[in-house]
Design an enzyme around this catalytic site. Structure first.
Site, PDB file in Angstrom:
ATOM      1  N   GLU A  15      -2.102 -15.695 -32.117  1.00  0.00           N
ATOM      2  CA  GLU A  15      -3.055 -15.516 -31.017  1.00  0.00           C
ATOM      3  C   GLU A  15      -2.378 -14.758 -29.881  1.00  0.00           C
ATOM      4  OE1 GLU A  15      -5.453 -18.953 -29.381  1.00  0.00           O
ATOM      5  OE2 GLU A  15      -4.306 -18.451 -27.591  1.00  0.00           O
ATOM      6  N   THR A  46      -7.794 -14.052 -27.119  1.00  0.00           N
ATOM      7  CA  THR A  46      -8.565 -15.075 -26.403  1.00  0.00           C
ATOM      8  C   THR A  46      -9.572 -14.436 -25.447  1.00  0.00           C
ATOM      9  OG1 THR A  46      -6.994 -15.265 -24.581  1.00  0.00           O
ATOM     10  CG2 THR A  46      -6.645 -16.709 -26.472  1.00  0.00           C
ATOM     11  N   ALA A  49      -9.885 -17.466 -21.291  1.00  0.00           N
ATOM     12  CA  ALA A  49      -9.172 -18.744 -21.236  1.00  0.00           C
ATOM     13  C   ALA A  49      -8.490 -18.905 -19.879  1.00  0.00           C
ATOM     14  CB  ALA A  49      -8.144 -18.837 -22.359  1.00  0.00           C
ATOM     15  N   HIS A  75     -12.086 -14.125 -29.793  1.00  0.00           N
ATOM     16  CA  HIS A  75     -12.593 -15.429 -29.368  1.00  0.00           C
ATOM     17  C   HIS A  75     -13.844 -15.150 -28.521  1.00  0.00           C
ATOM     18  CE1 HIS A  75      -8.565 -17.840 -29.575  1.00  0.00           C
ATOM     19  NE2 HIS A  75      -8.532 -16.826 -30.420  1.00  0.00           N
ATOM     20  N   ASP A 108     -15.229 -23.351 -21.034  1.00  0.00           N
ATOM     21  CA  ASP A 108     -15.448 -24.260 -19.905  1.00  0.00           C
ATOM     22  C   ASP A 108     -16.747 -23.874 -19.221  1.00  0.00           C
ATOM     23  OD1 ASP A 108     -13.032 -25.554 -20.294  1.00  0.00           O
ATOM     24  OD2 ASP A 108     -11.969 -23.972 -19.194  1.00  0.00           O
ATOM     25  N   ALA A 120     -28.053 -26.013 -28.561  1.00  0.00           N
ATOM     26  CA  ALA A 120     -27.810 -27.448 -28.471  1.00  0.00           C
ATOM     27  C   ALA A 120     -26.339 -27.773 -28.700  1.00  0.00           C
ATOM     28  CB  ALA A 120     -28.674 -28.175 -29.501  1.00  0.00           C
ATOM     29  N   ALA A 149     -14.463 -35.655 -25.618  1.00  0.00           N
ATOM     30  CA  ALA A 149     -15.236 -36.195 -26.754  1.00  0.00           C
ATOM     31  C   ALA A 149     -15.661 -37.622 -26.447  1.00  0.00           C
ATOM     32  CB  ALA A 149     -14.386 -36.173 -28.013  1.00  0.00           C
ATOM     33  N   LYS A 162     -20.161 -28.162 -37.378  1.00  0.00           N
ATOM     34  CA  LYS A 162     -19.780 -26.736 -37.372  1.00  0.00           C
ATOM     35  C   LYS A 162     -19.532 -26.277 -38.817  1.00  0.00           C
ATOM     36  CE  LYS A 162     -16.763 -27.420 -33.672  1.00  0.00           C
ATOM     37  NZ  LYS A 162     -15.865 -27.083 -32.544  1.00  0.00           N
ATOM     38  N   ARG A 269       4.530 -13.193 -26.790  1.00  0.00           N
ATOM     39  CA  ARG A 269       5.972 -12.988 -26.914  1.00  0.00           C
ATOM     40  C   ARG A 269       6.381 -12.937 -28.371  1.00  0.00           C
ATOM     41  NH1 ARG A 269       9.319 -16.750 -22.856  1.00  0.00           N
ATOM     42  NH2 ARG A 269      10.734 -16.513 -24.615  1.00  0.00           N
TER      43      ARG A 269
END
Ligand code: FAD
Length: 295
Positions: A15, A46, A49, A75, A108, A120, A149, A162, A269
């Site tokens: 990533e 990403t 983020a 992402h 977020d 939903a 959660a 999912k 890196r």
């Protein structure tokens, strides 16, 4: 003492996050060039983020895809999009640029929004996106349970939904104690999750920074690890050596416990990410090609 021989074909991915500014952009390009040599299954970029906004995800995805020739994954966080039209317009622009893979996430929620772009759930959005085009879609999973959660069981229920919506694999949040991943894998299987679970590996590039990420996402930092890094003090060389030994031991243990794919959070890196990828691949013995029969 016997040597463990692990057969199979290891798969590795990394990533990156969008870089800004000449120095950081150069670091990302250097990492992408260096890490492609590990025969990456895919690389991901990403999206927004840490509140960085969407800037750069599209551009870096398309650029890295071109310069590295590695399948590149964008992402996409539902929370970023106010309306489904803007989500699908963004997906269209990715598709038209040749990107065929996504990591689909909630992200977020901004204040005053539902955070799911009118869907939903992430599973619901995933089904709609799969229906639109033949995307390859990864989703997120949480070995130590997502901090928001309702319960560990509910977290697995969300993951199974999912899977049922067509997710192709789940990449996990990072963790430092492999036992947490193995326990999660067992619980997931019992809950009917048969999706490939790809462990996310976070090399400890900077202990304080990574510990603060871990705190934010609910990943435990084992006391022994805290103590070992505390003993390094300001000795950066000792810190790097310890981080290297830790990540090598972590991925080697995963390989010895039936894990065939890992996803490394590179932090843009090369050094520690390369150590993780090299150690994981080295844990497997290349399957010997069958000898040609004498005719
Ligand atoms: P879901 O599948 O909807 O939720 C997972 C679990 O968290 C469920 O149990 C759900 O109930 C609970 N949950 C999460 N948020 C809420 C909420 N608001 N209310 C109630 N329950 C909630 N974030 C970015 O911004 N950009 C990225 O590029 C990015 N990449 C990531 C990559 C990986 C591999 C992972 C593991 C995470 C990444 N994240 C990224 C973080 C992710 O957006 C957050 O963890 C987010 O809170 C949950 O996303 P999800 O898709 O797992 O959500």
């Amino acid at each position: 003492m016997g040597v463990q021989i692990i057969s199979g074909t290891p798969r590795v991915s990394v990533e990156y996050f969008p870089a800004k500014g000449v120095v950081k952009e150069r670091a990302l390009m250097t990492a992408a060039h260096a890490l492609r040599r590990f025969g990456l299954d895919f690389q991901t970029v990403t999206f927004g983020a840490g509140g960085t906004g969407v800037d750069g995800a599209f551009e870096w995805c398309t650029q890295l895809a071109q310069i590295t020739d590695v399948p590149t994954v964008c992402h996409v966080t539902l929370s970023h999009f106010e309306r489904r039209e803007s989500l699908f317009a963004f997906l269209d622009s990715l598709w038209n640029a040749g990107i065929r893979r996504l990591v689909l996430l909630r992200g977020d929620a901004a204040e005053g929004r539902d955070g799911l772009c009118g869907y939903a759930s992430v599973a619901d959005a995933l089904a709609a996106i799969k229906n639109q085009q033949c995307w390859d879609i990864s989703v997120a999973a949480y070995p130590e349970t997502h901090p928001l959660a309702q319960s560990a069981d509910d977290d697995l229920y969300v993951l199974r939904a999912k899977q049922e919506a067509g997710a192709d694999r789940a990449i996990t949040q990072f963790f430092f104690n492999n036992a947490d991943f193995y326990a999660f894998r067992d619980r997931a299987l019992r809950a009917g999750v048969t999706l490939a679970l790809v462990p996310g590996i976070m090399p400890i590039t900077n202990f304080d920074r990574i510990a603060s990420f871990a705190h934010a996402c609910g990943a435990k930092v084992p006391v022994e690890l805290q103590e070992a890094f505390a003993q390094c003090g300001n000795d950066t060389e000792r810190h790097s050596d310890l981080a290297r030994l830790y990540v090598q031991a972590q991925v080697t243990d995963l390989a010895a416990n039936g894990v065939e794919a890992i996803h490394v959070y590179s932090m843009n890196r090369v050094d520690l990410a390369a150590d993780a990828l090299r150690a994981f691949k080295a844990a497997f013995v290349e399957q010997a090609a069958p000898l040609a029969r004498a005719g």
